[in-house]
Write an enzyme that holds these catalytic residues in place. Structure first.
Site, PDB file in Angstrom:
ATOM      1  N   VAL A  87      34.806 -20.085  50.721  1.00  0.00           N
ATOM      2  CA  VAL A  87      34.362 -18.635  50.425  1.00  0.00           C
ATOM      3  C   VAL A  87      33.364 -17.927  51.298  1.00  0.00           C
ATOM      4  O   VAL A  87      33.147 -16.981  51.509  1.00  0.00           O
ATOM      5  CB  VAL A  87      33.987 -18.423  48.883  1.00  0.00           C
ATOM      6  N   HIS A 172      25.335 -19.000  29.151  1.00  0.00           N
ATOM      7  CA  HIS A 172      26.395 -19.310  28.255  1.00  0.00           C
ATOM      8  C   HIS A 172      25.543 -19.457  26.719  1.00  0.00           C
ATOM      9  O   HIS A 172      26.270 -19.553  25.587  1.00  0.00           O
ATOM     10  CB  HIS A 172      27.205 -20.595  28.580  1.00  0.00           C
ATOM     11  N   GLU A 210      16.738 -32.118  26.159  1.00  0.00           N
ATOM     12  CA  GLU A 210      17.856 -32.966  26.793  1.00  0.00           C
ATOM     13  C   GLU A 210      17.719 -34.376  26.856  1.00  0.00           C
ATOM     14  O   GLU A 210      16.220 -34.686  27.525  1.00  0.00           O
ATOM     15  CB  GLU A 210      18.487 -32.517  28.119  1.00  0.00           C
ATOM     16  N   ASP A 229      15.794 -23.365  36.265  1.00  0.00           N
ATOM     17  CA  ASP A 229      17.009 -23.812  35.529  1.00  0.00           C
ATOM     18  C   ASP A 229      17.127 -23.690  34.073  1.00  0.00           C
ATOM     19  O   ASP A 229      18.108 -23.237  33.793  1.00  0.00           O
ATOM     20  CB  ASP A 229      17.008 -25.610  35.970  1.00  0.00           C
ATOM     21  N   HIS A 234      17.854 -19.183  29.981  1.00  0.00           N
ATOM     22  CA  HIS A 234      18.256 -19.621  28.798  1.00  0.00           C
ATOM     23  C   HIS A 234      17.081 -19.343  27.690  1.00  0.00           C
ATOM     24  O   HIS A 234      17.328 -18.627  26.628  1.00  0.00           O
ATOM     25  CB  HIS A 234      18.666 -20.866  28.515  1.00  0.00           C
TER      26      HIS A 234
HETATM   27  P1  NAP Z   1      29.769 -28.516  41.413  1.00  0.00           P
HETATM   28  O1  NAP Z   1      30.257 -29.549  40.597  1.00  0.00           O
HETATM   29  O2  NAP Z   1      29.093 -28.985  42.687  1.00  0.00           O
HETATM   30  O3  NAP Z   1      30.889 -27.506  41.960  1.00  0.00           O
HETATM   31  C1  NAP Z   1      30.931 -26.570  42.893  1.00  0.00           C
HETATM   32  C2  NAP Z   1      32.280 -26.223  43.208  1.00  0.00           C
HETATM   33  O4  NAP Z   1      31.970 -25.078  44.224  1.00  0.00           O
HETATM   34  C3  NAP Z   1      33.196 -27.046  43.542  1.00  0.00           C
HETATM   35  O5  NAP Z   1      34.588 -26.747  43.190  1.00  0.00           O
HETATM   36  C4  NAP Z   1      33.312 -26.983  45.206  1.00  0.00           C
HETATM   37  O6  NAP Z   1      34.110 -27.457  45.965  1.00  0.00           O
HETATM   38  C5  NAP Z   1      33.105 -25.430  45.286  1.00  0.00           C
HETATM   39  N1  NAP Z   1      32.434 -24.928  46.519  1.00  0.00           N
HETATM   40  C6  NAP Z   1      31.318 -25.434  46.967  1.00  0.00           C
HETATM   41  N2  NAP Z   1      31.157 -24.824  48.481  1.00  0.00           N
HETATM   42  C7  NAP Z   1      32.387 -23.965  48.339  1.00  0.00           C
HETATM   43  C8  NAP Z   1      32.705 -22.844  49.410  1.00  0.00           C
HETATM   44  N3  NAP Z   1      31.992 -22.824  50.460  1.00  0.00           N
HETATM   45  N4  NAP Z   1      34.084 -22.463  49.518  1.00  0.00           N
HETATM   46  C9  NAP Z   1      34.717 -22.571  48.317  1.00  0.00           C
HETATM   47  N5  NAP Z   1      34.118 -23.632  47.222  1.00  0.00           N
HETATM   48  C10 NAP Z   1      33.209 -24.153  47.509  1.00  0.00           C
HETATM   49  O7  NAP Z   1      29.000 -27.498  40.693  1.00  0.00           O
HETATM   50  P2  NAP Z   1      29.119 -27.088  39.243  1.00  0.00           P
HETATM   51  O8  NAP Z   1      28.164 -27.991  38.090  1.00  0.00           O
HETATM   52  O9  NAP Z   1      30.283 -26.792  38.700  1.00  0.00           O
HETATM   53  O10 NAP Z   1      28.079 -25.685  39.330  1.00  0.00           O
HETATM   54  C11 NAP Z   1      28.661 -24.576  39.759  1.00  0.00           C
HETATM   55  C12 NAP Z   1      27.741 -23.441  39.418  1.00  0.00           C
HETATM   56  O11 NAP Z   1      27.681 -23.085  38.056  1.00  0.00           O
HETATM   57  C13 NAP Z   1      26.386 -23.584  39.922  1.00  0.00           C
HETATM   58  O12 NAP Z   1      25.862 -22.141  40.572  1.00  0.00           O
HETATM   59  C14 NAP Z   1      25.644 -24.155  38.596  1.00  0.00           C
HETATM   60  O13 NAP Z   1      24.183 -23.731  38.648  1.00  0.00           O
HETATM   61  C15 NAP Z   1      26.366 -23.249  37.618  1.00  0.00           C
HETATM   62  N6  NAP Z   1      26.320 -23.712  36.448  1.00  0.00           N
HETATM   63  C16 NAP Z   1      26.800 -25.070  35.866  1.00  0.00           C
HETATM   64  C17 NAP Z   1      26.872 -25.410  34.853  1.00  0.00           C
HETATM   65  C18 NAP Z   1      27.400 -26.901  34.499  1.00  0.00           C
HETATM   66  O14 NAP Z   1      27.807 -27.321  33.378  1.00  0.00           O
HETATM   67  N7  NAP Z   1      28.017 -27.601  35.599  1.00  0.00           N
HETATM   68  C19 NAP Z   1      26.170 -25.096  33.681  1.00  0.00           C
HETATM   69  C20 NAP Z   1      25.728 -23.553  33.941  1.00  0.00           C
HETATM   70  C21 NAP Z   1      25.703 -23.275  35.324  1.00  0.00           C
HETATM   71  P3  NAP Z   1      34.545 -27.821  47.273  1.00  0.00           P
HETATM   72  O15 NAP Z   1      33.416 -28.641  47.672  1.00  0.00           O
HETATM   73  O16 NAP Z   1      35.855 -28.573  47.250  1.00  0.00           O
HETATM   74  O17 NAP Z   1      34.612 -26.727  48.085  1.00  0.00           O
END
Ligand code: NAP
Length: 483
Positions: A87, A172, A210, A229, A234
């Site tokens: 992206v 959420h 947590e 965070d 929240h």
């Molecule tokens: P994650 O597991 O590290 O996933 C990040 C995703 O973004 C992966 O699919 C990664 O895939 C993709 N990504 C990273 N750089 C990219 C790029 N340049 N182009 C396209 N895709 C890219 O992180 P996550 O835990 O899912 O969290 C994602 C977001 O949601 C964060 O902002 C986090 O703070 C928020 N969040 C997460 C949760 C949760 O429960 N996990 C809860 C609340 C909020 P590739 O590396 O293959 O590109």
């Protein structure tokens, strides 16, 4: 209405553990139009089929036992496609536009399940290939920025492309049934309203605790800490729902205006007050049920000299007529003794003691709204203990949602994704709310930096630093924890 749901970050934890299972349920229960497509994208290379297998593995694990069946899955899988896309690279977006096709008037939801430093570029690149029209919506995950300055920058950059009415900043917690039940309780019943004020409420506690540590999010967490965070989003959102006035309508602007008024009425915590009214902690090594737990600074991707807080407790005050003089204690942390998210409304004591009581404290009522691990609402009332005399004892009037409503309980993401598809922003945060929250949080973080004190250590598996107890004891209060 048919729509395209584009999950950017489709291989990440959030997408696989929450978003796709939620979409599976919406599909299964008939909430997705037959023409709705799901396009996931991330940098990782996948053929559509291998991505579907990845999703299948996660969805089957994350939906409730018995809710996954192959017939439903096969139909759901037909909606899913995958595109390898970075992206941050403008040149890659024409492929995204091509994959989505030129269908004018089709609702497009761009869910940014990536990282905030990618949000602005993503929005700009989407616009550059003509994907942002009046039917396009963007969903932004928290935390939005790391200070008022960075949040404002992101909001400006997103705002240059998407009209505010089409920006869905997700928290959420607001999608949880128990949180919406708090609204139902407050504004769907006349009973509580006269009591919901400083004349009758002694104090409020909001805890999001947590048991897990930072797991594999050490790199992100070490930059953010518990304040950015959890508290900035929240906990402050929960505080708003407890404290806000009744909106005139249950619709986006009316609800968000009322929440904003609360954020703006929060008394600033600055200078010496930061030390008096806040506690920051960091977990040291400890144990839970015989299991040895490592110190925070030994976690993966965490700096060994890290000063990042994994625990925050603070006393907030709201300077308005309804809440003057009522402390709102907020507390959140990792690696604690128990996992629970709850709001406790502690009412004032009876003005005159008529009966004797077990424990000797004057009778007080307590309303507990529990969000995690179970969702329930209970009201602690004093009742006569059976037998001789008039000894009183606390009993609970318990509304357990699982027992009261036999229907399956929706996950927060199901509700919120459906709201985005339908264009209802009531449960999403508006730009000015985010910025008001940062305006309040920034001076606290600054105060911590200015005093050069390390966070207070607490043993992993405990209830947090002792100073969090002292914060309440100074006011004659204590946290309502069951040991
Ligand atoms: P994650 O597991 O590290 O996933 C990040 C995703 O973004 C992966 O699919 C990664 O895939 C993709 N990504 C990273 N750089 C990219 C790029 N340049 N182009 C396209 N895709 C890219 O992180 P996550 O835990 O899912 O969290 C994602 C977001 O949601 C964060 O902002 C986090 O703070 C928020 N969040 C997460 C949760 C949760 O429960 N996990 C809860 C609340 C909020 P590739 O590396 O293959 O590109």
């Amino acid at each position: 209405m048919a729509c395209d749901i584009v999950v950017l970050g489709g291989t990440g934890d959030l997408a696989l553990r929450k978003l796709l299972p939620a979409l599976y349920y919406l599909h299964r229960d008939g909430y997705l139009h037959a023409g709705t497509r799901i396009l996931a994208a991330a940098r990782a290379k996948h053929a559509a089929e291998s991505y579907r297998r990845l999703v299948q593995r996660h969805v089957s694990q994350h939906v409730a036992l018995g809710d996954f069946d192959s017939e439903t899955w096969d139909a759901f899988a037909e909606r899913i496609d995958y595109l390898s896309l970075d992206v941050s690279q403008r040149v890659e977006f024409p492929r995204l536009a091509q994959a989505l096709g030129k269908v004018r008037g089709r609702v497009r939801v761009f869910y940014l399940a990536t990282f905030p430093n990618l949000f602005a570029a993503t929005a700009k690149h989407l616009a550059s290939v003509g994907l942002v029209d009046e039917q396009a919506r963007i969903v932004l995950e928290k935390p939005l920025g790391e200070s008022l300055k960075t949040a404002t920058q992101i909001n400006d950059q997103i705002g240059a492309v998407f009209d505010e009415s089409r920006v869905f900043r997700i928290d959420h917690y607001l999608g949880k049934e128990a949180v919406q039940n708090l609204l139902a309780l407050r504004f769907g019943n006349a009973l509580l309203e006269p009591l919901w004020r400083n004349a009758h409420i002694d104090h409020v506690q909001i805890s999001v605790l947590e048991t897990v540590g930072v797991e594999n999010r050490g790199g992100y967490y070490d930059q953010a800490g518990a304040m950015r965070d959890m508290v900035q989003n929240h906990l402050l959102q929960l505080l708003c729902l407890v404290a806000m006035e009744a909106p005139v309508h249950f619709e986006p602007e009316a609800v968000r205006n009322e929440k904003l008024k609360i954020l703006e009425a929060l008394r600033p915590i600055t200078g010496m007050d930061v030390q008096d009214r806040t506690v920051r902690g960091q977990y040291a090594a400890g144990e839970r049920a015989g299991e040895q737990l490592p110190a925070y600074y030994f976690e993966k991707s965490v700096d060994h000299d890290s000063n990042t807080e994994t625990f925050v407790a603070l006393k907030a005050e709201i300077d308005n007529w309804r809440w003057a003089g009522v402390p709102f204690y907020l507390r959140t942390g990792k690696c604690l003794a128990q996992r629970k998210s709850e709001i406790v409304i502690q009412f004032k004591a009876v003005p005159h003691r008529l009966f004797s009581q077990n424990g000797g404290d004057p009778a007080r009522n307590r309303l507990v709204i529990r969000l995690q691990p179970d969702e329930s609402i209970s009201l602690a009332l004093m009742a006569k203990s059976p037998g001789r005399g008039m000894a009183l004892q606390e009993v609970e009037l318990d509304l357990n949602f699982a027992k009261a409503f036999k229907r399956r309980r929706w996950d927060a993401y199901e509700r919120l994704l459906l709201d985005v598809i339908e264009g209802d922003a009531t449960l999403f945060m508006r730009r000015d709310e985010i910025e008001a929250a940062w305006r309040w949080v920034d001076p606290i973080i600054q105060g911590w930096q200015d005093c050069y004190r390390s966070p207070k250590r607490y043993a992993a598996g405990s209830w947090g630093p002792d100073a969090a107890d002292s914060l309440l004891e100074r006011q004659g209060h204590c946290w309502f924890d069951e040991n």
